[in-house]
Design a protein around this motif. Structure first.
Motif, PDB file in Angstrom:
ATOM      1  N   SER A  54       0.822  -1.214   0.000  1.00  0.00           N
ATOM      2  CA  SER A  54       0.000   0.000   0.000  1.00  0.00           C
ATOM      3  C   SER A  54       0.851   1.257   0.000  1.00  0.00           C
ATOM      4  CB  SER A  54      -0.946   0.003   1.208  1.00  0.00           C
ATOM      5  OG  SER A  54      -0.222  -0.120   2.421  1.00  0.00           O
ATOM      6  N   SER A  55       2.050   1.172   0.588  1.00  0.00           N
ATOM      7  CA  SER A  55       2.966   2.307   0.581  1.00  0.00           C
ATOM      8  C   SER A  55       3.611   2.464  -0.784  1.00  0.00           C
ATOM      9  CB  SER A  55       4.035   2.140   1.657  1.00  0.00           C
ATOM     10  OG  SER A  55       4.919   3.243   1.664  1.00  0.00           O
ATOM     11  N   ARG A  56       4.020   1.330  -1.359  1.00  0.00           N
ATOM     12  CA  ARG A  56       4.598   1.396  -2.713  1.00  0.00           C
ATOM     13  C   ARG A  56       3.563   1.900  -3.716  1.00  0.00           C
ATOM     14  NH1 ARG A  56       7.230  -3.324  -0.755  1.00  0.00           N
ATOM     15  NH2 ARG A  56       5.570  -4.690  -1.522  1.00  0.00           N
ATOM     16  N   ARG A  57       2.305   1.549  -3.482  1.00  0.00           N
ATOM     17  CA  ARG A  57       1.230   2.022  -4.358  1.00  0.00           C
ATOM     18  C   ARG A  57       1.141   3.542  -4.311  1.00  0.00           C
ATOM     19  NH1 ARG A  57      -3.094  -0.465  -2.041  1.00  0.00           N
ATOM     20  NH2 ARG A  57      -2.502  -2.379  -3.127  1.00  0.00           N
ATOM     21  N   ALA A  58       1.301   4.106  -3.139  1.00  0.00           N
ATOM     22  CA  ALA A  58       1.254   5.567  -3.007  1.00  0.00           C
ATOM     23  C   ALA A  58       2.346   6.227  -3.838  1.00  0.00           C
ATOM     24  CB  ALA A  58       1.394   5.953  -1.539  1.00  0.00           C
ATOM     25  N   GLY A  59       3.568   5.686  -3.754  1.00  0.00           N
ATOM     26  CA  GLY A  59       4.659   6.253  -4.542  1.00  0.00           C
ATOM     27  C   GLY A  59       4.400   6.160  -6.025  1.00  0.00           C
ATOM     28  N   SER A  60       3.800   5.046  -6.454  1.00  0.00           N
ATOM     29  CA  SER A  60       3.494   4.878  -7.878  1.00  0.00           C
ATOM     30  C   SER A  60       2.437   5.877  -8.333  1.00  0.00           C
ATOM     31  CB  SER A  60       3.005   3.452  -8.134  1.00  0.00           C
ATOM     32  OG  SER A  60       4.011   2.509  -7.865  1.00  0.00           O
ATOM     33  N   ILE A  61       1.457   6.146  -7.477  1.00  0.00           N
ATOM     34  CA  ILE A  61       0.404   7.103  -7.809  1.00  0.00           C
ATOM     35  C   ILE A  61       0.987   8.496  -8.005  1.00  0.00           C
ATOM     36  CG2 ILE A  61      -1.572   8.343  -6.827  1.00  0.00           C
ATOM     37  CD1 ILE A  61      -2.448   5.667  -5.596  1.00  0.00           C
ATOM     38  N   VAL A  62       1.876   8.904  -7.100  1.00  0.00           N
ATOM     39  CA  VAL A  62       2.484  10.226  -7.201  1.00  0.00           C
ATOM     40  C   VAL A  62       3.311  10.333  -8.484  1.00  0.00           C
ATOM     41  CG1 VAL A  62       4.095  11.859  -6.157  1.00  0.00           C
ATOM     42  CG2 VAL A  62       2.506  10.576  -4.714  1.00  0.00           C
ATOM     43  N   GLY A  63       4.134   9.315  -8.754  1.00  0.00           N
ATOM     44  CA  GLY A  63       4.967   9.349  -9.948  1.00  0.00           C
ATOM     45  C   GLY A  63       4.143   9.380 -11.219  1.00  0.00           C
ATOM     46  N   ALA A  64       3.056   8.612 -11.254  1.00  0.00           N
ATOM     47  CA  ALA A  64       2.202   8.585 -12.437  1.00  0.00           C
ATOM     48  C   ALA A  64       1.531   9.936 -12.664  1.00  0.00           C
ATOM     49  CB  ALA A  64       1.141   7.492 -12.284  1.00  0.00           C
ATOM     50  N   ALA A  65       1.134  10.593 -11.576  1.00  0.00           N
ATOM     51  CA  ALA A  65       0.486  11.906 -11.705  1.00  0.00           C
ATOM     52  C   ALA A  65       1.468  12.944 -12.239  1.00  0.00           C
ATOM     53  CB  ALA A  65      -0.080  12.343 -10.361  1.00  0.00           C
ATOM     54  N   ARG A  66       2.704  12.896 -11.775  1.00  0.00           N
ATOM     55  CA  ARG A  66       3.705  13.854 -12.283  1.00  0.00           C
ATOM     56  C   ARG A  66       3.916  13.639 -13.792  1.00  0.00           C
ATOM     57  NH1 ARG A  66       5.624  16.089  -7.551  1.00  0.00           N
ATOM     58  NH2 ARG A  66       6.274  14.638  -5.900  1.00  0.00           N
ATOM     59  N   GLN A  67       4.026  12.389 -14.190  1.00  0.00           N
ATOM     60  CA  GLN A  67       4.238  12.114 -15.608  1.00  0.00           C
ATOM     61  C   GLN A  67       3.033  12.541 -16.441  1.00  0.00           C
ATOM     62  OE1 GLN A  67       7.195  10.664 -17.257  1.00  0.00           O
ATOM     63  NE2 GLN A  67       5.971  11.807 -18.750  1.00  0.00           N
ATOM     64  N   ALA A  68       1.837  12.324 -15.914  1.00  0.00           N
ATOM     65  CA  ALA A  68       0.631  12.705 -16.643  1.00  0.00           C
ATOM     66  C   ALA A  68       0.572  14.210 -16.879  1.00  0.00           C
ATOM     67  CB  ALA A  68      -0.611  12.241 -15.875  1.00  0.00           C
ATOM     68  N   VAL A  69       0.865  15.003 -15.845  1.00  0.00           N
ATOM     69  CA  VAL A  69       0.849  16.456 -16.001  1.00  0.00           C
ATOM     70  C   VAL A  69       1.952  16.905 -16.960  1.00  0.00           C
ATOM     71  CG1 VAL A  69       1.178  18.658 -14.799  1.00  0.00           C
ATOM     72  CG2 VAL A  69      -0.217  16.875 -13.761  1.00  0.00           C
ATOM     73  N   ALA A  70       3.124  16.283 -16.860  1.00  0.00           N
ATOM     74  CA  ALA A  70       4.209  16.617 -17.782  1.00  0.00           C
ATOM     75  C   ALA A  70       3.785  16.354 -19.222  1.00  0.00           C
ATOM     76  CB  ALA A  70       5.462  15.809 -17.431  1.00  0.00           C
ATOM     77  N   ASP A  71       3.097  15.240 -19.458  1.00  0.00           N
ATOM     78  CA  ASP A  71       2.604  14.943 -20.807  1.00  0.00           C
ATOM     79  C   ASP A  71       1.591  15.979 -21.260  1.00  0.00           C
ATOM     80  OD1 ASP A  71       4.187  12.686 -20.924  1.00  0.00           O
ATOM     81  OD2 ASP A  71       2.565  11.281 -20.446  1.00  0.00           O
TER      82      ASP A  71
END
Length: 400
Positions: A54-71
């Motif tokens: 569940s903690s690793r999931r949180a990190g993945s969510i944050v990273g995915a959101a940063r990439q999405a906004v960058a795109d």
């Protein structure tokens, strides 16, 4: 192909039958965003840094959101995406951080066209630092902001230029490229408010020349999240106030407290939704965004032309803003012998949602002579259709 009927079917809120013409104040969200937020809570999520899923999931969510906004905004590196609760809060954080390097006699440039969130934080920070504030005026008749009104104020002591890419009040789009190019010539930074720009135009931050580009996710069908996008190298040279044990990495050093993981999952879902607005969009997410956002912009502009012409044909309607030039699908207007609040209330009774007042464009409404009561604002979104526009025009005609 851009099928607005199919798009509208993805938005549960639109099923109420009203004409939602208040997108400039905040858009509705599609089912995929609702699901992304709910699924995060349903699956369970923990704070980052733990040795469990569940903690690793949180990190993945944050990273995915940063990439999405960058795109979405065409940024080269997702490490330059900073999140916060809203654009105003994030801008205040950057104002305090940048002002720490200003000296007495340094100068900043703001404009009368901007939302107050891109004026007041800088003015207040400048006052504390002893810096001089120079304000670029708009045309008092039309609200237009020629680039020369801004570039003419930029000099060797200028440290920052704060300018909107699109007015949330009038839809006016200044020439940000020319403004940022002049700022760069003297070594000044450019902080661009893209809150009303990003929902309506394909964005390429490098082409704009923006050192900082701010946007609000809830203005493009996502949760209430604000973000600022910058070059990680620029961020690395800044030292915001932070807690001692909190991360000192970029961009994390600019983000206070625990991240809103469920909302950030909604950010990624919102970008994916925008990338799929055109059924013919294929390829990478950036490629899909490029086509879908062009199609959405064309759809909005077609509707806006009908809305503008239709309002102009109604006797007694006064429309504010320039008659020509690049603009978002946003119209500011008023009626003789009716206050903005009265007009908005009457339109609401007819099933039409519009905004009224100053819309936080505090300098602009006063420059136009409207005062704090402002005017009525109708703003289209990518899910608006011809029936929305016609209901507005019919309701305004009935009022007259």
């Amino acid at each position: 192909m851009y099928d607005v009927g199919e798009i509208r079917g993805q938005y549960p809120a639109l099923a109420d039958g009203r004409a939602w013409l208040d997108g400039a104040a905040g858009t509705q969200v599609p089912q995929t965003v609702i699901d992304a937020v709910a699924d995060t809570y349903r699956a369970g999520v923990s704070n980052q840094g733990g040795p469990y899923e569940s903690s690793r999931r949180a990190g993945s969510i944050v990273g995915a959101a940063r990439q999405a906004v960058a795109d979405l905004v065409g940024a080269a590196d997702p490490a330059g995406v900073v999140f916060g609760p809203n654009m105003t809060t994030v801008t205040y954080r950057f104002a305090a951080t940048l002002a720490a390097g200003w000296q007495v006699g340094d100068e900043i440039v703001v404009t009368q066209l901007d939302h107050d969130a891109n004026v007041r934080p800088w003015v207040q920070a400048a006052k504390k630092a002893g810096a001089v504030v120079r304000t670029a005026g708009v045309d008092p008749e039309t609200g237009a902001l020629p680039a020369g009104n801004v570039t003419g104020l930029i000099g060797e002591r200028t440290r920052l230029v704060a300018v909107t890419a699109a007015s949330n009040l009038l839809g006016v789009r200044p020439d940000v490229r020319a403004i940022s190019a002049r700022a760069r010539e003297v070594g000044a930074l450019t902080y661009v408010d893209g809150v009303h720009h990003c929902p309506h135009e394909p964005v390429a931050v490098n082409e704009l020349g923006a050192d900082f580009y701010a946007t609000s996710v809830y203005k493009w069908s996502g949760p209430h999240i604000g973000c600022v996008v910058a070059d990680p190298g620029v961020l690395d040279g800044l030292a915001p106030d932070k807690l001692v044990p909190s991360p000192d990495t970029v961009p994390e050093r600019f983000e206070t407290g625990t991240a809103p993981f469920a909302s950030l999952a909604g950010v990624t879902a919102a970008v994916e939704h925008l990338a799929g607005l055109d059924n013919e969009a294929t390829g990478s997410r950036r490629e899909r965004l490029a086509l879908s956002r062009r199609s959405a912009a064309e759809h909005e502009q077609t509707l806006a032309a009908g809305m503008i012409d239709g309002l102009a044909a109604v006797a007694g309607v006064h429309r504010y803003g320039p008659s020509a030039g690049e603009r978002t699908p946003t119209v500011l207007f008023g009626l003789r012998d009716r206050t903005p609040a009265e007009i908005a209330a009457k339109l609401a009774e007819s099933g039409v949602n519009v905004s009224h007042g100053h819309s936080y464009a505090w300098e602009a409404v006063h420059a136009l002579g409207l005062g704090a009561s402002g005017a009525v604002r109708a703003s289209l979104s990518h899910y608006s259709d011809e029936s929305d526009v016609q209901r507005l025009l019919d309701a305004v005609a009935d009022l007259v």
